[in-house]
Design an enzyme around this catalytic site. Structure first.
Site, PDB file in Angstrom:
ATOM      1  N   ASP A 514      72.111  88.740  11.205  1.00 39.64           N
ATOM      2  CA  ASP A 514      72.639  88.847   9.843  1.00 39.64           C
ATOM      3  C   ASP A 514      73.164  87.479   9.398  1.00 39.64           C
ATOM      4  O   ASP A 514      74.250  87.061   9.800  1.00 39.64           O
ATOM      5  CB  ASP A 514      73.749  89.900   9.805  1.00 39.64           C
ATOM      6  CG  ASP A 514      74.170  90.229   8.376  1.00 39.64           C
ATOM      7  OD1 ASP A 514      73.702  89.529   7.451  1.00 39.64           O
ATOM      8  OD2 ASP A 514      74.963  91.168   8.183  1.00 39.64           O
ATOM      9  N   ASP A 773      56.727  72.558 -14.518  1.00 46.70           N
ATOM     10  CA  ASP A 773      57.778  73.286 -13.805  1.00 46.70           C
ATOM     11  C   ASP A 773      59.007  73.536 -14.678  1.00 46.70           C
ATOM     12  O   ASP A 773      60.050  73.937 -14.164  1.00 46.70           O
ATOM     13  CB  ASP A 773      58.181  72.552 -12.521  1.00 46.70           C
ATOM     14  CG  ASP A 773      58.542  71.090 -12.786  1.00 46.70           C
ATOM     15  OD1 ASP A 773      58.389  70.651 -13.945  1.00 46.70           O
ATOM     16  OD2 ASP A 773      58.962  70.409 -11.849  1.00 46.70           O
ATOM     17  N   GLU A1066      30.431  37.640 -53.059  1.00 43.87           N
ATOM     18  CA  GLU A1066      30.133  38.813 -53.898  1.00 43.87           C
ATOM     19  C   GLU A1066      31.382  39.238 -54.685  1.00 43.87           C
ATOM     20  O   GLU A1066      31.313  39.544 -55.874  1.00 43.87           O
ATOM     21  CB  GLU A1066      29.654  39.977 -53.009  1.00 43.87           C
ATOM     22  CG  GLU A1066      28.372  39.729 -52.233  1.00 43.87           C
ATOM     23  CD  GLU A1066      27.114  39.859 -53.084  1.00 43.87           C
ATOM     24  OE1 GLU A1066      27.242  40.051 -54.296  1.00 43.87           O
ATOM     25  OE2 GLU A1066      26.012  39.749 -52.517  1.00 43.87           O
ATOM     26  N   HIS A1164      26.108  44.607 -33.568  1.00 47.96           N
ATOM     27  CA  HIS A1164      25.514  43.552 -32.746  1.00 47.96           C
ATOM     28  C   HIS A1164      24.268  44.052 -32.016  1.00 47.96           C
ATOM     29  O   HIS A1164      24.108  43.894 -30.809  1.00 47.96           O
ATOM     30  CB  HIS A1164      26.546  42.993 -31.755  1.00 47.96           C
ATOM     31  CG  HIS A1164      27.698  42.337 -32.438  1.00 47.96           C
ATOM     32  ND1 HIS A1164      27.629  41.083 -32.980  1.00 47.96           N
ATOM     33  CD2 HIS A1164      28.944  42.795 -32.729  1.00 47.96           C
ATOM     34  CE1 HIS A1164      28.774  40.779 -33.556  1.00 47.96           C
ATOM     35  NE2 HIS A1164      29.588  41.796 -33.419  1.00 47.96           N
ATOM     36  N   CYS A1188      24.604  34.603 -35.061  1.00 43.56           N
ATOM     37  CA  CYS A1188      25.841  35.367 -34.823  1.00 43.56           C
ATOM     38  C   CYS A1188      26.612  34.695 -33.688  1.00 43.56           C
ATOM     39  O   CYS A1188      26.122  34.592 -32.563  1.00 43.56           O
ATOM     40  CB  CYS A1188      25.512  36.818 -34.460  1.00 43.56           C
ATOM     41  SG  CYS A1188      26.961  37.782 -34.020  1.00 43.56           S
ATOM     42  N   ASP A1212      10.166  47.679  -8.984  1.00 38.97           N
ATOM     43  CA  ASP A1212      10.902  46.843  -8.037  1.00 38.97           C
ATOM     44  C   ASP A1212      10.603  47.315  -6.618  1.00 38.97           C
ATOM     45  O   ASP A1212      10.250  48.483  -6.403  1.00 38.97           O
ATOM     46  CB  ASP A1212      12.409  46.925  -8.315  1.00 38.97           C
ATOM     47  CG  ASP A1212      13.178  45.883  -7.507  1.00 38.97           C
ATOM     48  OD1 ASP A1212      14.342  46.153  -7.157  1.00 38.97           O
ATOM     49  OD2 ASP A1212      12.619  44.814  -7.212  1.00 38.97           O
TER      50      ASP A1212
END
Length: 1436
Positions: A514, A773, A1066, A1164, A1188, A1212
């Site tokens: 106990d 939790d 422009e 690009h 560029c 290859d």
């Protein structure tokens, strides 16, 4: 008698003894009443053990109640006693017997009502079981009806876009969420994505293109629609703009059905693909950290691009492990290499925070990093609940603390370390019984119980257990290893009362272990020696006992000496005074919940990473930690049969001498299946409903309470090495969810949800918010009842092995939860304190802005724009930034706002939501969401400029979108808006500019800073006003340019510009025209860029030139702007074009150059893509790339795109097992052909190429510069088969990237099947079969075989269609309109039918009857001259 002794204990016994027998009386219940009740039950043939539980008491009450009317007073007393006992078990707060009887009656009445309501509820539930899985369902009458898309789905979609930001994962997620949706549902999903205007515009353009193509392929039938037949949907109907919901449902459910939802969904996915390509145009190889770029920003860029890479997961893992470190700048790279391969991303970011300056600083940091503690990655240890403080380690050899005998450097003491006698070792000493088990113990069953393995325990149904562990003097490590059984402790489960046989002074007795009893009490035993009388509180009242000292007690071979009391006790009790000496502990086992099955990714095996060497100090610390974890059942020892391993290491806690065990689960995480996070975000307090009673709980040792799937445990194996390899390493595996493993969060959340589900069903009045939790529990119960429910919940979690520590159980307000402070009727953020500083660093300002952003969700009026402006540019975290006057003023205003605490209200579902928006100043907005005035649920701010040129109305729409998204997430519905804008202004804007059909419900509120449009664009040309044709041009190299105009009345003006661009010229031309023109003007431009800016009606811009244009526009009375395509021979446009181009443009006037340049500046793209998309000569497309600056990287090779045309293959040779494998990969599909060739010669290679060409259409092969590929035999074979051969860049494997990647994949598959084949050539063909037929993935989820067949099948009709188009385009059409007799033309012929032709005149597409059209072959522009390039380019 047994039941009487254990009916109540601890707190329940205290509650029992406070209850009075009668209201206002003196006498209270005692244990003797329970003893009496137990005996009475035996008289009535009822089991006394039923008294131990609430359910048992309820059964007894049910048996006794019918007999009360005819029963004796004793029966009534028995009923009353059991009623009070039931209330104690249920923790119902009662003061006397009468109140307890009232509570019982109340409970019984509720049960009757539930019993009566159950059949009705069952019928109702049966009627309401309509499928919620699909938007269109069948109702009870058999009609097909539409269910609106749920807020939960919209919430998930919003989260996907916000978190993934148009990465490739967005497309499959959209496809899954929109399953079965109608066009209206799909538009609802698109409308919730508010903050991505550019992406939405691209999507709109794609939808418009697809809708036009649908209309072209499905022309409208002439004549009226027959009665009862539905009209066929047009493109705009499919997009949901011109069709009703009823029509959409009818089309989708008709016979035959027209799946308009699926068609529209397909269009959207096409648009999403374009958006994804726009958002992820960069190669991972280009991601390199700049010299002063913060490491955190570099990591963000790296992983954003990595997600978009088209590569296998293995390749991505390799990139993360190698490229991330290689491409860091030198300072960070030095630190990262010092951290070693075991470092996590969090450790890297911590180490590299603020790195910069001279290289010695990096070396200093690298040395310091060995001591850095990463608390976030530390694995939390879960201690037993009743073990007391941790004992210091003491050496049994020299007697000093701090080390164990195994590691002692002092000379070894002779003889036994316990008793000092020679001839035996301590483990064999009779004074200490190390082995707890003997052949036969005096158990009731007659044999000692063995401690079960951890796997069995993890799935056992026990809720707690008693275990006897080692005593106060721990065994030496050497002794423990030699005995081999020192951890097989006796285990006693508490499903039955823990009664065992003990030996007391040689006498055998049965006794109850106990842990709740202080003393050891025995009955009917004669003990030698003196005793003294004592009175103790026993069962049934006080009892007189005899107290004996120094009594020897033996349990399971463990001996103890202590005090024993002898007296009339109902049951013999062994109390804590003896149990603590023996090391007995009360243990909560691992949760008995069902484990979640987990597997590795297909084709992968567990990790086999070697353990790196550790210092003696770390080995010692890890050994102690693992012994503790093994005792608690979290890990188990394993043998050599487990081949897997994950490295472990240890770090010291910050400001502590204690160690933390860390496991490097990165390799296992790569190999573990993917998990879906079951929770998409954290809950917000504004969405909480007001509750009378609230509690906040925290689950302790969360991960270590959930068992790991038994079949997966072997993959978590790790090894503790020994110093100098003195002994083999100690091997363990996890039985519970490990810290740092990728599956732990998702499995824990899922397990916790399953555990809480029955409690939620049984207690619908209790609301539980669960995030990891943290648990928020609210109810409308009285505080006493609410706390009883909380205790029930804690007990429920405890039954499953989850503890809720008292120190983290918040019972009284204010409750601290998820960073918020909750009160019963209001909430706020936890107190925000702004620091006072004389000087501010970048890091200080970042933290300050974070605090202010957090506070802004409830404190209205907070602004951070000026503070954020201080952080512009790449600055080091430690750099000191002076505050501007505006920033100081903004900070002072925020301090004033935060002085007075502000609280938010809770949500009431019965009231409508209202959102009110105010403009605070330039580009700054605040809003409040409320249900009652002056009781805000939530506040917020908005200060983003999503484009360089904007106006207040556009920003207001962005604020509305943000609020709508927030509201759907938190409350599941959209509020009514109160906006500071006139109705006419708002409706004008939405009509002209909004990209979708949704307009929120709103009303006008007259607050300061009213929003208005400062000028209006005319929709039709202004009669009588002068027309200005404007244009601009600039040279990219010299930055010189011209801008000007030509009018329809003969005026013209050209100005020269320096340091300019095409876009600026422009705009400059428009500004020039506005300055020179009158109050009313028509302007015609060929610039989409300029048109887009001005049509958005901005009233502010980051560009000074645009601001000047806005000032001129405000002065105009009327203004009309139109766009025409460049170089189309339109009069005024062509004149001004020649004027501004003189001496500026070098590139020829070709149709499509401007569009190609604009697209290249955005994406690009390489020259091949532009030549194909815009029909440009290769030399022109290459010139665009060459001019560029971003595509000409200094000192580095250009990283182009892989050409994926249908006829291209890469070849290859690779080597395996000393043999040569020739591999050919179809670039577009990933399909492989491979063979083992006897020699790497040109003849063998040529034979392979011819065989390949005989099977598949091969137009081009791409090889490296090997001697076999450059041989004459290969060239001859390519010439004969009409195959073009290209070579890769020498020493650059990326030029052969596709076949190189496939070589690795092929070798990996060969390794998986090699043991099934005797010869390598067989294994190669098996691997080719597996790759081509058995592996699916990529776009559409196809296998390589399906993909190549689909590509070839699509290519054939495409070429045929191109032939037809090219034939048709050789003709021109002259035509007459119905009312105008003059012939017009020439126009392009698009399609020729029996009765009419479809033509394109300029940009307008028309249908003309055959009788009014003349079709002639075009022989070119003879007037322009034979060598006029421009003339030839206009011929199609």
């Amino acid at each position: 008698m047994g039941a009487r002794a254990s009916v109540l204990s601890g707190g329940k016994l205290d509650a029992w003894e406070k209850i009075r027998l009668r209201p206002g009386g003196r006498k209270k219940y005692r244990l003797k009443h329970l003893v009496w009740a137990s005996r009475e039950l035996e008289r009535f043939a009822l089991n006394p053990d039923l008294l131990e539980t609430a359910d048992g008491c309820q059964q007894i009450l049910g048996q006794l109640q019918p007999a009360l009317k005819t029963g004796t007073e004793d029966l009534q007393s028995l009923y009353n006693t059991i009623a009070v006992l039931y209330c104690v078990h249920q923790r119902i707060d009662v003061k006397d017997t009468k109140e307890a009887l009232g509570k019982i009656e109340e409970i019984q009445n509720k049960n009757k009502q539930r019993t009566q309501q159950a059949p009705a509820a069952a019928d109702k539930e049966k009627d309401s079981k309509i499928s919620q899985n699909y938007p269109i369902v069948q109702n009870a009458q058999g009609q097909m009806v539409h269910q609106a898309i749920s807020p939960r789905t919209l919430n998930a979609w919003v989260k996907v876009v916000e978190e993934k930001a148009f990465s490739p994962e967005v497309i499959p997620m959209f496809s899954a969420l929109s399953e079965g949706a109608t066009p209206q549902d799909l538009n609802a999903m698109l409308n919730t994505v508010g903050g991505h205007q550019a992406a939405m515009q691209m999507l709109k353009d794609t939808i418009n293109e697809e809708a036009a193509e649908w209309d072209r392929l499905h022309p409208v039938h002439a004549g009226p629609i027959p009665p009862g037949q539905m009209r066929e949907p047009r493109g705009s109907d499919i997009a949901g703009t011109t069709s009703t919901l009823q029509e959409q449902v009818a089309w989708m459910t008709g016979n035959p059905p027209i799946p308009v939802g699926d068609i529209y969904k397909r269009w959207i996915i096409l648009g999403l693909n374009k958006i994804v390509r726009m958002y992820s145009p960069v190669s991972i190889l280009d991601i390199k950290q700049g010299p002063k770029e913060p490491f955190r920003d570099y990591v963000d860029r790296f992983f954003r691009v990595l997600r978009a890479e088209q590569a296998t997961q293995d390749v991505k893992n390799w990139m993360t492990d190698t490229l991330l470190v290689q491409n860091a700048n030198p300072d960070c790279r030095t630190i990262l290499k010092a951290l070693g391969r075991g470092a996590s991303i969090e450790e890297m970011m911590t180490a590299c925070q603020g790195v910069g300056g001279p290289s010695h600083k990096a070396r200093v940091l690298a040395e310091a990093m060995s001591q850095v503690t990463n608390a976030s990655a530390a694995i939390m240890m879960q201690k037993g609940n009743f073990k007391g403080p941790r004992r210091t380690v003491k050496c049994s050899n020299c007697g000093k603390e701090g080390h164990i005998a195994r590691n002692c450097r002092a000379p070894r003491k002779k003889g036994c370390w316990k008793c000092g006698q020679e001839g035996h070792q301590m483990k064999d000493c009779t004074g200490r019984q190390a082995n707890f088990f003997r052949e036969n113990l005096a158990f009731q069953q007659g044999k000692a119980r063995e401690f079960p393995p951890e796997e069995a325990r993890a799935n056992s149904p026990t809720s707690r257990e008693l275990r006897v562990r080692r005593g106060d003097h721990p065994l030496s490590e050497a002794g423990a290893e030699r005995t081999g059984t020192s951890f097989n402790f006796p285990q006693i489960t508490l499903w039955q009362r823990p009664i065992v046989t003990v030996k007391i002074e040689g006498q055998l007795k049965e006794a109850l272990l106990d842990t709740g009893a202080d003393d050891t009490v025995l009955e009917d035993i004669n003990l030698p020696g003196k005793w003294k009388p004592k009175m103790i509180g026993g069962i049934g009242g006080f009892i007189k006992v005899r107290q004996y000292e120094q009594v020897a007690i033996e349990i399971f071979g463990k001996k103890a000496i202590g005090t024993v009391l002898v007296g009339p006790t109902p049951v013999n009790i062994i109390g804590r005074n003896i149990l603590t000496q023996m090391g007995c502990t009360l243990n909560l086992p691992i949760s008995p919940i069902e484990t979640v099955p987990v597997t590795l990714k297909p084709g992968m095996d567990g990790p086999k990473v070697k353990q790196w060497p550790l210092t003696e100090e770390k080995i010692k610390a890890l050994t102690e930690i693992c012994l503790e974890m093994e005792k608690e059942g979290k890990i188990s020892k394993i043998g050599p049969e487990n081949p897997y391993n994950t490295p472990i290491f240890a770090i010291k806690k910050k400001n502590s001498t204690r160690w933390r065990k860390l496991v490097d689960f990165r390799e296992l995480n790569k190999r573990t299946q993917d998990f879906w996070e079951v929770q998409l975000g954290i809950p917000h307090p504004a969405g909480l409903k007001k509750k009378k009673s609230v509690s906040v709980l925290d689950v302790g040792g969360a991960y270590f309470s959930v068992p790991l799937h038994e079949d997966f445990r072997k993959y978590t194996a790790f090894t503790i090495p020994s110093t100098n390899n003195e002994t083999p390493g100690i091997r363990y595996q996890y039985n519970v969810l490990p810290q740092g493993w990728k599956g732990s969060p998702a499995i824990f959340q899922s397990s916790m949800t399953k555990i809480l589900e029955p409690f939620r069903k049984q207690n619908p009045e209790v609301i539980i918010y669960q995030y990891m939790d943290d648990l928020y529990v609210g109810s409308d119960l009285e505080i006493g009842q609410h706390r009883e429910k909380i205790e029930e919940l804690r007990a429920h979690l405890l039954r499953w092995g989850f503890t809720t520590p008292d120190q983290k159980h918040q019972k009284e307000p204010p409750f601290l939860w998820m960073g918020y402070e909750l009160h019963p009727d209001k909430w706020t953020v936890q107190p925000v304190k702004l620091p006072e500083k004389d000087s501010w660093t970048v890091n200080d300002i970042q933290k300050l802005v974070g605090k202010l952003n957090w506070a802004s969700q409830i404190y209205p009026g907070i602004k951070v724009k000026q503070l954020c402006x201080l952080l512009r540019g790449a600055k080091a975290l430690t750099e000191i930034v002076p505050l501007t006057k505006e920033a100081e003023l903004e900070l002072a205003e925020n301090r004033e706002i935060l002085k007075e605490p502000v609280h938010g209200a809770y949500y009431d579902p019965s009231k409508e939501l209202i959102a009110e928006i105010q403009k605070q100043g330039p580009d700054q907005w605040t809003y409040q969401i409320y249900q009652e005035p002056f009781k805000n649920l939530k506040t917020g701010k908005y200060a983003k400029m999503r484009s360089a040129h904007t106006n207040d109305v556009k920003q207001l729409t962005e604020v509305v979108q943000k609020i709508a998204t927030e509201s759907i997430v938190i409350w599941g519905k959209i509020p009514k808006f109160r906006l500071p804008i006139q109705k006419e202004t708002w409706e004008t804007w939405w009509t002209e500019h909004w990209q979708a059909t949704w307009i929120p419900e709103w009303e006008f509120v007259n607050t300061p800073h009213l929003v208005k449009l400062w000028y209006q664009l005319e929709t039709e040309p202004i009669e009588g006003a002068e027309t200005y044709y404007v244009d601009g041009a600039a040279n990219r190299e010299t930055k010189m340019g011209k801008a000007g105009y030509v009018t329809d009345r003969g005026k013209q003006k050209i100005v020269s510009l320096t340091e300019t661009t095409n876009q600026k010229t422009e705009l400059q031309a428009i500004y020039l025209a506005l300055q020179e023109s009158g109050p009313e003007v028509n302007i015609v431009t060929d610039s989409q860029y300029a048109l887009g800016i001005i049509q958005a009606q901005p009233d502010k811009s980051e560009s000074e030139l645009v601001n000047q244009i806005i000032e001129e526009l405000i002065k105009k009375e009327k203004f009309y702007l139109s766009w025409v395509p460049a170089h189309k021979g339109i009069g005024g446009n062509e004149q001004v074009d020649k004027l501004v181009s003189s001496g500026i443009r070098k590139v020829l006037f070709l149709d499509g150059i401007d569009k190609a340049q604009v697209q290249h500046e955005k994406y690009h793209s390489n020259w091949r893509a532009m030549a194909s998309d815009f029909n440009l000569p290769p030399i022109v497309a290459k010139e665009i790339v060459a001019s560029c600056d971003k595509c000409q990287l200094k000192g580095e090779a250009m990283h182009g795109q892989v050409d994926c045309s249908p006829g291209i293959w890469q070849l290859d040779c690779t080597h395996l097992e000393g043999k040569i494998i020739l591999v050919a990969v179809h670039v577009a599909s990933g399909y492989i052909e491979a063979e083992v060739i006897p020699a790497e010669t040109g003849q063998e290679t040529a034979y392979f190429i011819l065989k390949l060409a005989g099977r598949w259409p091969v137009k081009m092969i791409h090889t490296d510069n090997g001697s076999n590929f450059t041989s004459a035999a290969v060239k001859a074979a390519c010439w004969w088969a009409d195959i073009h051969q290209e070579f890769g860049i020498p020493y650059n494997p990326q030029s052969q990237g596709v076949v190189e990647s496939m070589n690795k994949e092929l070798k990996k598959i060969i390794g998986q099947v090699r043991d099934q084949a005797e010869h390598l050539r067989t294994a190669v063909q098996m691997a080719v079969f597996i790759h081509n037929f058995k592996r699916k993935g990529g776009i559409g989820g196809y296998s390589a075989r399906e993909r190549i067949i689909d590509i070839i099948a699509t290519d054939i009709p495409t070429k045929e269609l191109q032939k037809q188009i090219s034939q048709i385009q050789k003709f021109r059409v002259y035509y007459r309109d119905s009312r105008d007799p003059i012939w017009k033309g020439p126009a392009k012929l698009l399609w020729k039918g029996e009765g009419a032709v479809v033509i394109q005149d300029n940009s307008e597409i028309k249908v003309v009857p055959r009788r009014k059209a003349k079709i002639i072959r075009d022989y070119g522009k003879q007037m322009a001259g034979d060598d006029c390039v421009a003339g030839r380019q206009d011929e199609d």
